[in-house]
Motif scaffolding. Structure first.
Motif, PDB file in Angstrom:
ATOM      1  N   GLU A  41      10.483 -12.262   7.369  1.00  0.00           N
ATOM      2  CA  GLU A  41      10.041 -13.353   7.063  1.00  0.00           C
ATOM      3  C   GLU A  41       8.704 -13.718   8.054  1.00  0.00           C
ATOM      4  O   GLU A  41       8.745 -13.296   9.544  1.00  0.00           O
ATOM      5  CB  GLU A  41      11.148 -14.643   6.840  1.00  0.00           C
ATOM      6  N   GLY A  42       7.722 -13.512   7.112  1.00  0.00           N
ATOM      7  CA  GLY A  42       6.708 -13.984   7.474  1.00  0.00           C
ATOM      8  C   GLY A  42       5.524 -12.860   8.747  1.00  0.00           C
ATOM      9  O   GLY A  42       4.993 -12.643   9.529  1.00  0.00           O
ATOM     10  N   ALA A  43       6.496 -12.141   8.426  1.00  0.00           N
ATOM     11  CA  ALA A  43       5.853 -10.680   9.215  1.00  0.00           C
ATOM     12  C   ALA A  43       5.297  -9.464   8.064  1.00  0.00           C
ATOM     13  O   ALA A  43       4.807 -10.075   6.973  1.00  0.00           O
ATOM     14  CB  ALA A  43       7.038  -9.558   9.814  1.00  0.00           C
ATOM     15  N   ASP A  44       4.103  -8.763   8.397  1.00  0.00           N
ATOM     16  CA  ASP A  44       3.153  -8.367   7.655  1.00  0.00           C
ATOM     17  C   ASP A  44       4.414  -6.868   7.304  1.00  0.00           C
ATOM     18  O   ASP A  44       4.868  -7.071   7.812  1.00  0.00           O
ATOM     19  CB  ASP A  44       1.681  -7.407   8.808  1.00  0.00           C
ATOM     20  N   GLU A  45       3.026  -6.374   6.500  1.00  0.00           N
ATOM     21  CA  GLU A  45       4.094  -5.081   5.848  1.00  0.00           C
ATOM     22  C   GLU A  45       2.889  -4.233   6.443  1.00  0.00           C
ATOM     23  O   GLU A  45       1.915  -4.115   5.875  1.00  0.00           O
ATOM     24  CB  GLU A  45       4.093  -5.481   4.067  1.00  0.00           C
ATOM     25  N   ARG A  46       3.702  -2.701   6.285  1.00  0.00           N
ATOM     26  CA  ARG A  46       2.701  -1.443   6.564  1.00  0.00           C
ATOM     27  C   ARG A  46       2.559  -1.456   4.986  1.00  0.00           C
ATOM     28  O   ARG A  46       3.164  -0.253   4.452  1.00  0.00           O
ATOM     29  CB  ARG A  46       3.365  -0.695   7.351  1.00  0.00           C
ATOM     30  N   MET A  47       1.407  -1.728   4.040  1.00  0.00           N
ATOM     31  CA  MET A  47       1.565  -1.554   3.098  1.00  0.00           C
ATOM     32  C   MET A  47       1.124  -0.046   2.769  1.00  0.00           C
ATOM     33  O   MET A  47       1.125   0.488   1.924  1.00  0.00           O
ATOM     34  CB  MET A  47      -0.024  -2.004   2.428  1.00  0.00           C
ATOM     35  N   ASP A  48       0.546   0.782   4.259  1.00  0.00           N
ATOM     36  CA  ASP A  48       0.371   2.489   3.701  1.00  0.00           C
ATOM     37  C   ASP A  48       1.621   3.595   3.917  1.00  0.00           C
ATOM     38  O   ASP A  48       1.438   4.126   3.146  1.00  0.00           O
ATOM     39  CB  ASP A  48      -0.745   2.620   5.320  1.00  0.00           C
ATOM     40  N   LEU A  49       2.671   2.208   4.015  1.00  0.00           N
ATOM     41  CA  LEU A  49       4.354   2.799   4.007  1.00  0.00           C
ATOM     42  C   LEU A  49       5.200   2.694   2.977  1.00  0.00           C
ATOM     43  O   LEU A  49       6.103   2.996   2.725  1.00  0.00           O
ATOM     44  CB  LEU A  49       4.940   2.436   5.694  1.00  0.00           C
ATOM     45  N   GLY A  50       4.361   1.398   2.460  1.00  0.00           N
ATOM     46  CA  GLY A  50       5.570   1.125   1.186  1.00  0.00           C
ATOM     47  C   GLY A  50       5.338   2.387   0.373  1.00  0.00           C
ATOM     48  O   GLY A  50       4.340   2.796  -0.371  1.00  0.00           O
ATOM     49  N   VAL A  51       6.124   2.963  -0.461  1.00  0.00           N
ATOM     50  CA  VAL A  51       6.704   3.344  -1.607  1.00  0.00           C
ATOM     51  C   VAL A  51       7.144   2.763  -2.989  1.00  0.00           C
ATOM     52  O   VAL A  51       8.526   1.785  -2.915  1.00  0.00           O
ATOM     53  CB  VAL A  51       7.407   4.944  -1.175  1.00  0.00           C
ATOM     54  N   THR A  52       6.431   3.329  -4.307  1.00  0.00           N
ATOM     55  CA  THR A  52       7.456   3.003  -5.473  1.00  0.00           C
ATOM     56  C   THR A  52       7.696   3.503  -6.503  1.00  0.00           C
ATOM     57  O   THR A  52       7.230   4.610  -6.200  1.00  0.00           O
ATOM     58  CB  THR A  52       6.734   1.370  -6.296  1.00  0.00           C
ATOM     59  N   ALA A  53       8.636   3.603  -7.211  1.00  0.00           N
ATOM     60  CA  ALA A  53       9.289   4.325  -8.358  1.00  0.00           C
ATOM     61  C   ALA A  53       9.290   3.418  -9.537  1.00  0.00           C
ATOM     62  O   ALA A  53       9.825   2.889  -9.378  1.00  0.00           O
ATOM     63  CB  ALA A  53      11.048   4.755  -8.197  1.00  0.00           C
TER      64      ALA A  53
END
Length: 168
Positions: A41-53
């Protein structure tokens, strides 16, 4: 059964609403009470590591990673990993997990932790965190606190309370 026309790609900012809907379908409202969710909660996300299908225009899976630390030692936490219930059992979760781990490795991250099922995540190289090494800010079954060293020996420098790296 017909083979899926599955597209795996990095997460984009515009995916956020579809990912939120996917997580609601996959985990329900109880997800907000879990320690791993509260940590993020309230933390940054590493967009460079997120993956979708996706299958066509329908988002069927997602995995995210966020920056965490113990003291001055930074690493990443995998999760949530979500697959639409109607697409479970087709290898999507494994494909997403492998892609996210590889993205973290390529980005130079040294360690990935998660809270999850040890038998499931063992196939990716995750092991139970040695007793007393890491703790989360809430209750977690120690058998479900797992890690994967991406840089050999990195785990030796990770000890103590895991904190999310907060946005802002």
């Amino acid at each position: 059964m017909t083979a899926l026309s599955l597209v795996i790609r990095p997460e984009r900012p515009e995916d956020a609403p579809a990912i939120e809907r996917l997580q609601a379908r996959a985990f329900g409202p109880g997800r907000f009470a879990r320690t791993a969710y509260r940590l993020r909660e309230g933390a940054d996300e590493r967009m460079d590591l997120g993956v979708t299908a996706s299958v066509g225009s329908f988002l069927v899976g997602s995995v995210r990673m966020g920056p965490v630390r113990t003291g001055a030692t930074p690493f990443v936490m995998l999760g949530p990993l979500a697959v639409d219930p109607s697409f479970e059992g087709r290898g999507i979760g494994g494909t997403l997990t492998r892609a996210a781990i590889e993205a973290a490795r390529q980005a130079g991250d040294g360690l990935v932790i998660l809270v999850g099922d040890a038998p499931y995540y063992a196939r990716f190289g995750f092991t139970v965190v040695p007793p007393g090494r890491l703790s989360l800010p809430g209750p977690v079954d120690p058998a479900r606190l797992l890690w994967l060293e991406l840089s050999p020996g990195f785990g030796a420098g990770a000890a103590g309370l895991v904190e999310a790296v907060r946005a802002g």
